[in-house]
Design a protein around this motif. Structure first.
Motif, PDB file in Angstrom:
ATOM      1  N   SER A 143      44.522 138.553  52.933  1.00 33.65           N
ATOM      2  CA  SER A 143      43.730 139.734  53.230  1.00 33.65           C
ATOM      3  C   SER A 143      43.565 140.567  51.966  1.00 33.65           C
ATOM      4  O   SER A 143      44.023 140.190  50.881  1.00 33.65           O
ATOM      5  N   TYR A 160      41.650 140.068  58.624  1.00 35.02           N
ATOM      6  CA  TYR A 160      41.402 141.487  58.339  1.00 35.02           C
ATOM      7  C   TYR A 160      41.663 142.324  59.585  1.00 35.02           C
ATOM      8  O   TYR A 160      41.425 141.882  60.712  1.00 35.02           O
ATOM      9  N   VAL A 188      40.075 145.665  60.595  1.00 37.52           N
ATOM     10  CA  VAL A 188      39.024 146.616  60.225  1.00 37.52           C
ATOM     11  C   VAL A 188      38.982 147.756  61.235  1.00 37.52           C
ATOM     12  O   VAL A 188      38.963 147.527  62.451  1.00 37.52           O
ATOM     13  N   ILE A 207      40.413 140.339  62.829  1.00 32.12           N
ATOM     14  CA  ILE A 207      39.585 139.191  62.470  1.00 32.12           C
ATOM     15  C   ILE A 207      40.452 138.121  61.823  1.00 32.12           C
ATOM     16  O   ILE A 207      41.089 138.363  60.787  1.00 32.12           O
ATOM     17  N   GLU A 263      39.716 134.428  60.424  1.00 31.40           N
ATOM     18  CA  GLU A 263      38.649 133.470  60.156  1.00 31.40           C
ATOM     19  C   GLU A 263      39.197 132.041  60.168  1.00 31.40           C
ATOM     20  O   GLU A 263      40.414 131.833  60.085  1.00 31.40           O
ATOM     21  N   SER A 322      34.747 135.751  51.265  1.00 27.36           N
ATOM     22  CA  SER A 322      35.096 136.274  52.577  1.00 27.36           C
ATOM     23  C   SER A 322      35.351 137.779  52.516  1.00 27.36           C
ATOM     24  O   SER A 322      34.815 138.552  53.323  1.00 27.36           O
ATOM     25  N   ARG A 326      32.189 139.926  51.968  1.00 25.98           N
ATOM     26  CA  ARG A 326      31.397 140.208  53.175  1.00 25.98           C
ATOM     27  C   ARG A 326      31.950 141.414  53.925  1.00 25.98           C
ATOM     28  O   ARG A 326      31.194 142.255  54.434  1.00 25.98           O
ATOM     29  N   GLN A 327      33.265 141.510  53.989  1.00 32.26           N
ATOM     30  CA  GLN A 327      33.874 142.652  54.671  1.00 32.26           C
ATOM     31  C   GLN A 327      33.627 143.958  53.917  1.00 32.26           C
ATOM     32  O   GLN A 327      33.358 144.999  54.528  1.00 32.26           O
ATOM     33  N   THR A 374      30.139 145.206  54.347  1.00 33.75           N
ATOM     34  CA  THR A 374      29.937 145.710  55.703  1.00 33.75           C
ATOM     35  C   THR A 374      30.654 147.037  55.930  1.00 33.75           C
ATOM     36  O   THR A 374      30.144 147.923  56.625  1.00 33.75           O
ATOM     37  N   HIS A 375      31.834 147.190  55.312  1.00 35.00           N
ATOM     38  CA  HIS A 375      32.648 148.398  55.511  1.00 35.00           C
ATOM     39  C   HIS A 375      33.096 148.959  54.152  1.00 35.00           C
ATOM     40  O   HIS A 375      34.296 149.015  53.865  1.00 35.00           O
ATOM     41  N   TRP A 408      37.412 149.950  51.906  1.00 36.82           N
ATOM     42  CA  TRP A 408      38.071 149.149  50.859  1.00 36.82           C
ATOM     43  C   TRP A 408      38.599 150.053  49.755  1.00 36.82           C
ATOM     44  O   TRP A 408      38.045 151.125  49.472  1.00 36.82           O
TER      45      TRP A 408
END
Length: 298
Positions: free
Chosen positions: A126, A236, A238, A248, A250, A268, A271-272, A275-276, A280
């Protein structure tokens, strides 16, 4: 004399931190998370220079963001970091809430269950997004023994209760040292599950792509997976607007080469983050010493 003075400084700072955490734990759960997030965002971040680094990294990676979006992320990143700190020290409240969450809709869960049944090691990967300990806590609630790798704190007094807090979300925990790594490998070879946070810069590590820019990225997790035939699984925790989490897991990264597998991990996480972005840890100098001309390189 200098060492004695340093030890006294560590003792005083730890006392102050423990006092703050103890006071915050007197507040209702959601309130203490919110207050700690605000303190991190409105007080600690500007004083520590975190806002400057967040802005610099956003300008490098997401230059098309509007000023309003940048401002929002600059405030939200340390806020979420503060919530994560308080969740770590929320005694059993956070872990108990997470354990009640279902994981059946995670596409990688079946592979984890099969690997555990076969006695095969698992490496959960992660990054500093949301709260990565949420997945550890959820899996521990399903009977997994999830070890964690951590970097020891410089303050030995603080480190002692930090390690104790980490252990609430899964055990054993292994310090990032030669002895700790040896113990982690033994645990992994015995079919254990280990959680690793891999998104910090490691000097002299190979250059791989992360969010469109070269970044020093350690291959060690992929190398361990190949050497000990372990699953390598991105996961993750989130945050959702209501304070709960999307957990999540994967599908495992297919075994190939350390470089290709680690690039898959970068992709990977990327992408997170896209999106968020507010969740981070943009405060880390992730792209330093990689030819990107970041402010820390100058």
């Amino acid at each position: 004399m200098a060492k004695r003075s340093q030890n006294f400084g560590h003792w005083v700072s730890n006392l102050a931190i423990r006092g703050f955490l103890g006071f915050m734990n007197l507040l209702p759960y959601e309130l203490r998370l919110h207050v700690t997030g605000l303190a991190m965002s409105r007080v600690v971040a500007p004083l520590s220079g975190a806002r400057r680094r967040i802005r610099a990294n956003l300008a490098l990676i997401m230059p098309d963001l509007s000023p309003d979006e940048v401002h929002r992320i600059v405030l939200d990143v340390p806020y979420h970091m503060g919530r994560s700190v308080m969740e770590l020290y929320a005694e059993r409240a956070f872990a108990d809430r997470i354990r009640a969450r279902a994981l059946e809709d995670s596409p990688g869960l079946a592979a984890l269950e099969q690997a555990r049944a076969e006695g095969r090691g698992i490496i959960l990967i992660s990054g500093h997004i949301g709260n990565y300990d949420a997945v550890r806590a959820a899996l521990e609630g399903r009977g997994f023994s999830v070890g964690g790798l951590y970097k020891p704190m410089k303050n030995p007094y603080f480190n002692a209760h930090y390690v104790k807090a980490l252990s609430r979300f899964g055990a054993p925990v292994f310090e990032r040292s030669r002895r700790g790594m040896a113990a982690m490998v033994k645990f992994l070879r015995g079919g254990g599950t280990v959680g690793i946070i891999f998104d910090q810069r490691i000097n002299k590590a190979p250059l791989l792509n992360f969010m469109g820019k070269p970044a020093r990225t350690a291959l060690s997790a992929a190398e361990l997976a190949l050497k000990y035939d372990a699953l390598l699984v991105p996961c993750y925790g989130v945050r959702k607007p209501d304070g709960s989490f999307d957990l999540i897991i994967e599908p495992p990264v297919p075994h190939s080469t350390p470089e290709a597998m680690t690039q898959a991990l970068n992709d990977s996480l990327e992408r997170q983050v896209y999106t968020h972005p507010e969740q981070w840890m943009w405060t880390h100098n992730r792209w330093k010493k990689a030819g990107n001309d970041t402010p820390d390189d100058r």
